[in-house]
Design a protein around this motif. Sequence first.
Motif, PDB file in Angstrom:
ATOM      1  N   THR A 109       0.852  -1.185   0.000  1.00  0.00           N
ATOM      2  CA  THR A 109       0.000   0.000   0.000  1.00  0.00           C
ATOM      3  C   THR A 109       0.889   1.237   0.000  1.00  0.00           C
ATOM      4  O   THR A 109       1.530   1.553   0.990  1.00  0.00           O
TER       5      THR A 109
ATOM      6  N   SER B 119      -0.409   4.326  -1.393  1.00  0.00           N
ATOM      7  CA  SER B 119      -1.290   5.402  -1.830  1.00  0.00           C
ATOM      8  C   SER B 119      -0.861   6.738  -1.236  1.00  0.00           C
ATOM      9  O   SER B 119      -0.355   6.801  -0.121  1.00  0.00           O
TER      10      SER B 119
ATOM     11  N   TYR C  63      -1.657  -1.122  -4.127  1.00  0.00           N
ATOM     12  CA  TYR C  63      -2.490   0.073  -3.984  1.00  0.00           C
ATOM     13  C   TYR C  63      -1.630   1.317  -4.202  1.00  0.00           C
ATOM     14  O   TYR C  63      -0.754   1.631  -3.401  1.00  0.00           O
TER      15      TYR C  63
ATOM     16  N   ASN D 297     -10.828  -0.807  -7.440  1.00  0.00           N
ATOM     17  CA  ASN D 297     -11.946  -1.225  -6.601  1.00  0.00           C
ATOM     18  C   ASN D 297     -13.180  -1.629  -7.402  1.00  0.00           C
ATOM     19  O   ASN D 297     -14.294  -1.664  -6.879  1.00  0.00           O
TER      20      ASN D 297
ATOM     21  N   ARG E 285      -3.074   4.489  -5.372  1.00  0.00           N
ATOM     22  CA  ARG E 285      -3.990   5.612  -5.609  1.00  0.00           C
ATOM     23  C   ARG E 285      -3.342   6.955  -5.242  1.00  0.00           C
ATOM     24  O   ARG E 285      -2.608   7.061  -4.275  1.00  0.00           O
TER      25      ARG E 285
ATOM     26  N   TRP F   9      -4.916  -0.787  -7.665  1.00  0.00           N
ATOM     27  CA  TRP F   9      -5.652   0.473  -7.513  1.00  0.00           C
ATOM     28  C   TRP F   9      -4.710   1.579  -7.970  1.00  0.00           C
ATOM     29  O   TRP F   9      -3.762   1.935  -7.294  1.00  0.00           O
TER      30      TRP F   9
END
Length: 215
Positions: free
Chosen positions: A14, A16, A36, A91, A38, A61
């Motif tokens: 992750t 993001s 992830y 998502n 984003r 993502w």
Amino acid sequence: ISICRDLPNIEVITFSVNGISDLEPLHRCQNLSELYLRRNNITSLDELFYLKTLPRLRVLWLAENPCCGPDPHRYRMTVLRNLPSLQKLDNQAVTEEELSQALVDGVEITAPPARRSVENGWSECTASSAAGSTTELLSCSLEETSKTQEELDMKPIPRGKYSSFSSQETDCSCKKRNNVLNAILLLMKELDAEGLEIIQQTVARRLQKKELQEE
């Protein structure tokens, strides 16, 4: 993100809201299943070149990056054409119809993105990533950092440690420091005894150097 080169067995990442623009360090993470990214600074879909070699990647993502462009359909089709094993993108579940359509509407990426060097040795993408990291910090708090430290049996961060700074400087400095610290502590969980020993030796050398400088 460069530390990912040394984490081939990591399964979920992750990153993001972290000013990232270069995905090259991820190409060795052969067990990666969820990624992830984003709201970063990924400017080109050519960065997908580094994800095409990840056989287990099922969730990605990538929304709210510059590479998504003004055409959501073309963006999604290009991602799915190059990563047909995805089960979920931004998502949203991937359908068989989309995968078929991606062969028509998507753009095949066959080469890594070109990076132009600048005087100080950084690529433009790297410089942009560093600038983004300064303005867009990871969305983790002091409480989250302290919780991670407790899991690793480490002493929590003293809340009054930065009291000598102005409140605005304190807030910015603490957030940035805690975000970096939290990321390091989480990644430490992936290291074996040998890796932890290397970290310990490196920290000891840096502390010794700092003490000599202060003297």
